[in-house]
Design a protein around this motif. Sequence first.
Motif, mmCIF file in Angstrom:
data_model
loop_
_atom_site.group_PDB
_atom_site.id
_atom_site.type_symbol
_atom_site.label_atom_id
_atom_site.label_comp_id
_atom_site.label_asym_id
_atom_site.label_seq_id
_atom_site.Cartn_x
_atom_site.Cartn_y
_atom_site.Cartn_z
ATOM 1 N N ALA A 173 0.808 -1.213 0.000
ATOM 2 C CA ALA A 173 0.000 0.000 0.000
ATOM 3 C C ALA A 173 0.841 1.262 0.000
ATOM 4 C CB ALA A 173 -0.939 -0.001 1.193
ATOM 5 N N PHE A 174 2.038 1.207 0.580
ATOM 6 C CA PHE A 174 2.897 2.378 0.621
ATOM 7 C C PHE A 174 3.947 2.291 -0.472
ATOM 8 C CE2 PHE A 174 1.223 2.251 4.869
ATOM 9 C CZ PHE A 174 0.958 3.581 5.126
ATOM 10 N N ILE A 175 3.966 3.258 -1.346
ATOM 11 C CA ILE A 175 5.000 3.312 -2.370
ATOM 12 C C ILE A 175 6.068 4.269 -1.870
ATOM 13 C CG2 ILE A 175 5.548 3.950 -4.739
ATOM 14 C CD1 ILE A 175 2.698 3.159 -5.459
ATOM 15 N N LEU A 176 7.237 3.696 -1.634
ATOM 16 C CA LEU A 176 8.326 4.494 -1.093
ATOM 17 C C LEU A 176 8.989 5.287 -2.207
ATOM 18 C CD1 LEU A 176 9.757 1.774 1.274
ATOM 19 C CD2 LEU A 176 8.288 3.691 1.844
ATOM 20 N N SER A 177 9.488 6.437 -1.853
ATOM 21 C CA SER A 177 10.123 7.286 -2.859
ATOM 22 C C SER A 177 11.393 6.633 -3.390
ATOM 23 C CB SER A 177 10.453 8.651 -2.252
ATOM 24 O OG SER A 177 11.360 8.487 -1.188
ATOM 25 N N ALA A 178 11.670 6.894 -4.648
ATOM 26 C CA ALA A 178 12.847 6.296 -5.292
ATOM 27 C C ALA A 178 14.109 7.040 -4.856
ATOM 28 C CB ALA A 178 12.693 6.399 -6.806
ATOM 29 N N LEU A 179 15.206 6.311 -4.858
ATOM 30 C CA LEU A 179 16.502 6.901 -4.570
ATOM 31 C C LEU A 179 17.301 6.940 -5.857
ATOM 32 C CD1 LEU A 179 18.542 7.844 -2.369
ATOM 33 C CD2 LEU A 179 19.414 5.512 -2.431
ATOM 34 N N PHE A 180 17.834 8.100 -6.175
ATOM 35 C CA PHE A 180 18.624 8.245 -7.391
ATOM 36 C C PHE A 180 20.098 8.307 -7.008
ATOM 37 C CE2 PHE A 180 14.469 9.758 -8.443
ATOM 38 C CZ PHE A 180 14.263 9.254 -9.704
ATOM 39 N N ILE A 181 20.845 7.320 -7.436
ATOM 40 C CA ILE A 181 22.284 7.272 -7.209
ATOM 41 C C ILE A 181 22.925 7.098 -8.584
ATOM 42 C CG2 ILE A 181 24.190 5.973 -6.181
ATOM 43 C CD1 ILE A 181 22.547 7.166 -4.010
ATOM 44 N N ASN A 182 23.760 8.052 -8.972
ATOM 45 C CA ASN A 182 24.417 7.989 -10.284
ATOM 46 C C ASN A 182 23.390 7.778 -11.400
ATOM 47 O OD1 ASN A 182 26.917 8.235 -9.044
ATOM 48 N ND2 ASN A 182 27.071 6.035 -8.730
ATOM 49 N N GLY A 183 22.240 8.374 -11.277
ATOM 50 C CA GLY A 183 21.225 8.276 -12.310
ATOM 51 C C GLY A 183 20.419 6.990 -12.288
ATOM 52 N N GLN A 184 20.670 6.106 -11.337
ATOM 53 C CA GLN A 184 19.975 4.822 -11.293
ATOM 54 C C GLN A 184 18.861 4.856 -10.251
ATOM 55 O OE1 GLN A 184 20.753 2.840 -13.743
ATOM 56 N NE2 GLN A 184 22.258 4.400 -14.229
ATOM 57 N N THR A 185 17.874 4.025 -10.451
ATOM 58 C CA THR A 185 16.717 4.020 -9.565
ATOM 59 C C THR A 185 16.371 2.608 -9.125
ATOM 60 O OG1 THR A 185 15.803 5.888 -10.781
ATOM 61 C CG2 THR A 185 14.305 4.689 -9.382
ATOM 62 N N ILE A 186 16.099 2.462 -7.859
ATOM 63 C CA ILE A 186 15.416 1.278 -7.341
ATOM 64 C C ILE A 186 14.208 1.845 -6.620
ATOM 65 C CG2 ILE A 186 15.437 -0.539 -5.607
ATOM 66 C CD1 ILE A 186 17.137 -1.542 -7.654
ATOM 67 N N ASN A 187 13.031 1.422 -6.998
ATOM 68 C CA ASN A 187 11.834 1.907 -6.324
ATOM 69 C C ASN A 187 10.911 0.729 -6.030
ATOM 70 O OD1 ASN A 187 10.401 1.317 -8.700
ATOM 71 N ND2 ASN A 187 10.661 3.388 -9.476
ATOM 72 N N HIS A 188 9.784 1.038 -5.446
ATOM 73 C CA HIS A 188 8.840 -0.006 -5.069
ATOM 74 C C HIS A 188 8.439 -0.872 -6.262
ATOM 75 C CE1 HIS A 188 5.435 -2.055 -3.288
ATOM 76 N NE2 HIS A 188 4.770 -1.716 -4.375
#
Length: 166
Positions: free
Chosen positions: A9-24
């Motif tokens: 139910a909770f979509i966590l904000s994405a983290l951008f490191i060197n232009g890359q993303t890991i998100n929910h």
Amino acid sequence: MKRYLLTVAFILSALFINGQTINHDNAQQILTDVLMAQKALQGAVIFSDMKGNDIASADCRMTKRGLKPCKQDFMNIVAEKSKQFSYGDCRADYAELKGLDVAAKGATDKSDRKRHYWGSLTVYYPAENPQYRIFVIMEQDMRNGTYYGVPLCTPIVARMIETLKN
């Protein structure tokens, strides 16, 4: 521990490191793909930084009607098991999984259901100067294939690290 760490139910904000993303969403997709390939019953993944801030999480279980969020009793187990190993523990049991530069520790526990096991894997990446912590747990019926923590959970970790590298 509050369910907000792991719920769909909770979509966590994405983290951008060197232009890359890991998100929910991509954590959920990776978990779902591997869960189905392994024929596991249910699983969860927590991806966080070294300060303990959650970046993404996902959970799902197989039902006759398709994939659903995990039940609260499993989520309580996930919250408990996710605290099991520190970087020091993983460093002591250092492993390069499939050429990945990680410090890792796997565990396998008997489930409360007959012939079911929880396989878990705690990973710090990269091994020497970790920036991320990945915790994966999956429940598997021992008749469906491997149920040991490292071989069961490694495909999820590998895909998450590949996503970070690309």
